[in-house]
Write a protein that holds these residues in place. Structure first.
Motif, PDB file in Angstrom:
ATOM      1  N   ALA A  34       0.830  -1.205   0.000  1.00 35.64           N
ATOM      2  CA  ALA A  34       0.000   0.000   0.000  1.00 35.64           C
ATOM      3  C   ALA A  34       0.865   1.257   0.000  1.00 35.64           C
ATOM      4  O   ALA A  34       0.591   2.205  -0.749  1.00 35.64           O
ATOM      5  CB  ALA A  34      -0.937  -0.003   1.198  1.00 35.64           C
ATOM      6  N   ASP A  35       1.914   1.254   0.810  1.00 35.91           N
ATOM      7  CA  ASP A  35       2.822   2.405   0.849  1.00 35.91           C
ATOM      8  C   ASP A  35       3.524   2.601  -0.498  1.00 35.91           C
ATOM      9  O   ASP A  35       3.627   3.723  -0.993  1.00 35.91           O
ATOM     10  CB  ASP A  35       3.860   2.232   1.957  1.00 35.91           C
ATOM     11  CG  ASP A  35       3.252   2.272   3.351  1.00 35.91           C
ATOM     12  OD1 ASP A  35       2.109   2.752   3.506  1.00 35.91           O
ATOM     13  OD2 ASP A  35       3.927   1.788   4.283  1.00 35.91           O
ATOM     14  N   THR A  38       0.968   3.901  -3.097  1.00 35.94           N
ATOM     15  CA  THR A  38       0.678   5.318  -2.885  1.00 35.94           C
ATOM     16  C   THR A  38       1.831   6.187  -3.390  1.00 35.94           C
ATOM     17  O   THR A  38       1.597   7.216  -4.031  1.00 35.94           O
ATOM     18  CB  THR A  38       0.395   5.609  -1.397  1.00 35.94           C
ATOM     19  OG1 THR A  38      -0.718   4.819  -0.980  1.00 35.94           O
ATOM     20  CG2 THR A  38       0.110   7.078  -1.162  1.00 35.94           C
ATOM     21  N   PRO A  44      -3.136   9.660  -2.411  1.00 35.74           N
ATOM     22  CA  PRO A  44      -3.800   8.604  -1.652  1.00 35.74           C
ATOM     23  C   PRO A  44      -5.257   8.334  -2.058  1.00 35.74           C
ATOM     24  O   PRO A  44      -5.884   7.413  -1.541  1.00 35.74           O
ATOM     25  CB  PRO A  44      -3.728   9.098  -0.210  1.00 35.74           C
ATOM     26  CG  PRO A  44      -3.661  10.578  -0.326  1.00 35.74           C
ATOM     27  CD  PRO A  44      -2.889  10.848  -1.596  1.00 35.74           C
ATOM     28  N   SER A  47      -6.215   3.938  -3.799  1.00 33.22           N
ATOM     29  CA  SER A  47      -5.423   3.071  -2.926  1.00 33.22           C
ATOM     30  C   SER A  47      -5.446   1.631  -3.403  1.00 33.22           C
ATOM     31  O   SER A  47      -6.144   1.289  -4.356  1.00 33.22           O
ATOM     32  CB  SER A  47      -5.993   3.145  -1.504  1.00 33.22           C
ATOM     33  OG  SER A  47      -7.295   2.578  -1.490  1.00 33.22           O
ATOM     34  N   THR A  48      -4.710   0.781  -2.701  1.00 32.54           N
ATOM     35  CA  THR A  48      -4.739  -0.646  -3.039  1.00 32.54           C
ATOM     36  C   THR A  48      -6.122  -1.233  -2.767  1.00 32.54           C
ATOM     37  O   THR A  48      -6.534  -2.161  -3.457  1.00 32.54           O
ATOM     38  CB  THR A  48      -3.665  -1.433  -2.263  1.00 32.54           C
ATOM     39  OG1 THR A  48      -3.799  -1.176  -0.868  1.00 32.54           O
ATOM     40  CG2 THR A  48      -2.264  -1.074  -2.733  1.00 32.54           C
ATOM     41  N   SER A  49      -6.853  -0.692  -1.815  1.00 36.03           N
ATOM     42  CA  SER A  49      -8.223  -1.154  -1.565  1.00 36.03           C
ATOM     43  C   SER A  49      -9.111  -0.846  -2.766  1.00 36.03           C
ATOM     44  O   SER A  49      -9.926  -1.678  -3.180  1.00 36.03           O
ATOM     45  CB  SER A  49      -8.800  -0.494  -0.315  1.00 36.03           C
ATOM     46  OG  SER A  49      -8.087  -0.885   0.817  1.00 36.03           O
TER      47      SER A  49
END
Length: 76
Positions: A34-35, A38, A44, A47-49
């Motif tokens: 995720a980091d 981003t 942000p 996101s990965t979500s």
């Protein structure tokens, strides 16, 4: 818009790849990925979500899932 056809075997292979990517993004290295994502995207808001939700939707559209990941538990 012209129609697009996709061989069933090709659709299944694409859906498997989408599922693999979703599982990888949701796995034990979730925060590290995720980091990194981003930092790569630069904002942000995506996101990965969000990416996982998009991958689930594409797999559903290819007919690989029943949409449970998108819509919750299937109704009886």
């Amino acid at each position: 818009m012209p129609g697009i056809t996709l061989d069933l075997a090709d659709a299944a292979e694409i859906a498997e790849t989408l599922t693999l990517l979703t599982q990888w993004l949701s796995g034990s290295h979730r925060q590290t990925l995720a980091d990194s994502f981003t930092a790569f995207i630069g904002h942000p808001a995506y996101s990965t979500s969000t990416l996982c939700a998009d991958l689930h939707r594409f797999a559903f559209l290819l007919g690989a899932t029943d949409g449970e990941d998108l819509f919750g538990e299937p109704t009886p």
